[in-house]
Design a protein around this motif. Structure first.
Motif, short mmCIF file in Angstrom:
data_model
loop_
_atom_site.label_atom_id
_atom_site.label_comp_id
_atom_site.label_asym_id
_atom_site.label_seq_id
_atom_site.Cartn_x
_atom_site.Cartn_y
_atom_site.Cartn_z
N ASP A 137 29.96 36.61 20.57
CA ASP A 137 31.15 36.16 21.29
C ASP A 137 31.66 37.12 22.36
O ASP A 137 31.53 36.86 23.55
N LYS A 143 35.88 38.47 29.23
CA LYS A 143 37.27 38.80 28.88
C LYS A 143 37.36 40.28 28.52
O LYS A 143 36.58 40.76 27.69
N LYS A 188 32.37 29.30 13.92
CA LYS A 188 33.33 28.69 14.86
C LYS A 188 32.59 27.81 15.87
O LYS A 188 33.00 26.68 16.14
N LYS A 225 28.33 29.49 24.44
CA LYS A 225 29.40 30.16 25.20
C LYS A 225 29.10 30.09 26.69
O LYS A 225 29.98 29.85 27.51
N GLU A 235 39.56 30.10 31.60
CA GLU A 235 40.32 29.48 30.52
C GLU A 235 41.49 28.64 31.00
O GLU A 235 42.62 28.76 30.52
N ARG A 239 37.65 26.32 27.79
CA ARG A 239 37.30 27.61 27.17
C ARG A 239 38.22 27.91 25.99
O ARG A 239 37.84 28.62 25.06
N LEU A 242 37.26 27.96 22.32
CA LEU A 242 36.71 29.14 21.64
C LEU A 242 37.79 29.90 20.88
O LEU A 242 37.50 30.86 20.16
N ASN A 243 39.03 29.47 21.05
CA ASN A 243 40.12 30.08 20.28
C ASN A 243 40.33 29.35 18.95
O ASN A 243 41.31 29.61 18.25
N1 GLY Z 1 36.54 34.85 22.53
C1 GLY Z 1 36.90 33.70 23.21
C2 GLY Z 1 36.53 33.69 24.66
O1 GLY Z 1 35.81 34.55 25.10
O2 GLY Z 1 36.97 32.83 25.37
#
Ligand code: GLY
Length: 363
Positions: A137, A143, A188, A225, A235, A239, A242-243
């Motif tokens: 991840d 990020k 997840k 991802k 985001e 995106r 992914l939370n």
């Molecule tokens: N860990 C979530 C993201 O990178 O968006």
């Protein structure tokens, strides 16, 4: 094994998933950006567990190198640590053509990536994840952040790496708890994005920590991802899927003083609560939470939040989460296994009932 191509606004890069990926790094980096100097940023735990590998990486570089070893742990993911890194970069003579090699788990990746994002208005960063969680991840997608006393990841930047080198043999030194945290993030992806992958995970729960299965997990999670980041790098929408598990999970981490739950453990519990929220508001199929919980328990991941956790306190922390817009609750929720959506305006009453249900069913 696989070079997974990721497109980003900061340039395309490969995630090399392979035993011996670090051995290839020097030539890949020299070809990609030919940095003037590199600084290896790691933490005290990684420096002692991976010392020989880091020395070899350093020696293989085709330019001047320096190192910065930060103290290990989320509580050092701060502006103070960042300031120390900036000063060390100046002292080591890094210029705008230099690069950072972030060697570590999520915390190192976040701080070192952010340091690269802001030093001289931005230099290159390459990620060398040393935890499963970072491989599946956090090392991919750009990020980066540090925490403030007021909250996690409140200061940061999107800073795509120029390359990621994921070698699962590095995971051999991790303890079981750390591996489990990565398995929670891996689950997840299956639960919220890919039913076929979740079926694979369930069928392989007994060998989830064996190398072949770990390699498959890293590859599939990075591909998933990559596809999400290609659609929504910053985001604005998808995106945020992914939370999944992170909104409640983050509240549990905060209320547990970042001691009681590791990040992946909190996400494990939070995924079950979020599935219950989905069922509660009639968005998700019945039985989602129990299917998720059954898999997570089979791995030995926690599904209980603890009888002392108060629904009101959890909701208060969730409201303060920066991912919420204007104070309303926004959650990534599964509709069915492998299919999720980001739902804005989740009623607080539904979250409260889901937490009560969670406590009565799973503890
Ligand atoms: N860990 C979530 C993201 O990178 O968006």
């Amino acid at each position: 094994m696989a070079d997974i191509y990721v497109n980003s606004s900061g340039g395309a890069y490969d995630v090399v998933v392979e035993s011996g990926a670090w051995d290839r790094a020097a030539s890949v980096i020299a070809e990609k950006t030919a940095p003037s100097k590199v600084m290896i940023i790691t933490d005290t735990n990684v420096a002692s567990a991976q010392g020989a590998r880091i020395d070899a990486l350093k020696e293989s570089m085709l330019c001047d190198t320096s190192s910065f070893v930060m103290p290990a742990g989320e509580r050092y993911k701060t502006l103070t640590t960042l300031g120390g890194i900036m000063s060390a970069m100046v002292e080591a003579g890094l210029d705008r053509r230099s690069a950072v090699l972030a060697v570590g788990g999520g915390v190192v990746g976040d701080v070192a990536g952010f340091a690269a994002a802001v030093y001289m208005r931005g230099i290159d960063v390459y990620q060398f994840p040393t935890t499963l969680l970072a491989m599946v991840d956090s090392s991919v997608g750009g990020k980066t952040a540090v925490d403030l006393p007021e909250g996690k990841n409140l200061v940061g930047a999107f800073k795509s790496p120029r390359g990621v080198f994921a070698d699962t043999t590095v995971l051999e030194t991790l303890n079981e708890r750390e591996i489990l945290c990565g398995l929670a993030e891996s689950a997840k992806y299956g639960i919220i994005l890919d039913k076929g992958y979740f079926e694979y995970l369930k069928a392989n729960a007994g060998v989830a920590t064996e190398k072949e299965c770990l390699d498959r997990q890293v590859c599939r999670c990075v591909e998933l991802k990559r596809d999400i980041v290609a659609r929504d790098e910053f985001e604005g929408g998808v995106r945020a899927l992914l939370n999944y598990g992170h909104t409640v999970g983050h509240a549990l981490e905060v209320l547990g003083g970042f001691e009681r739950f590791r990040h992946g453990e909190a996400v494990s519990v939070g995924m079950v609560t979020a599935a219950l929220v989905a069922e509660e508001i009639g968005f998700g199929e019945k039985g989602l939470a129990s299917e998720a919980a059954e898999y997570l328990s089979a791995l030995n991941l926690p599904t209980a939040m603890g009888s002392d956790m108060d629904a009101g306190d959890i909701i208060d922390v969730m409201r303060r989460d920066k991912k919420n817009l204007g104070g309303s609750l926004r959650m990534a929720l599964p509709r069915a296994i492998g299919e999720g959506e980001v739902v804005s305006d989740v009623p607080v009453s539904a979250v409260k009932s889901a937490i009560m249900k969670h406590k009565s069913l799973y503890g």
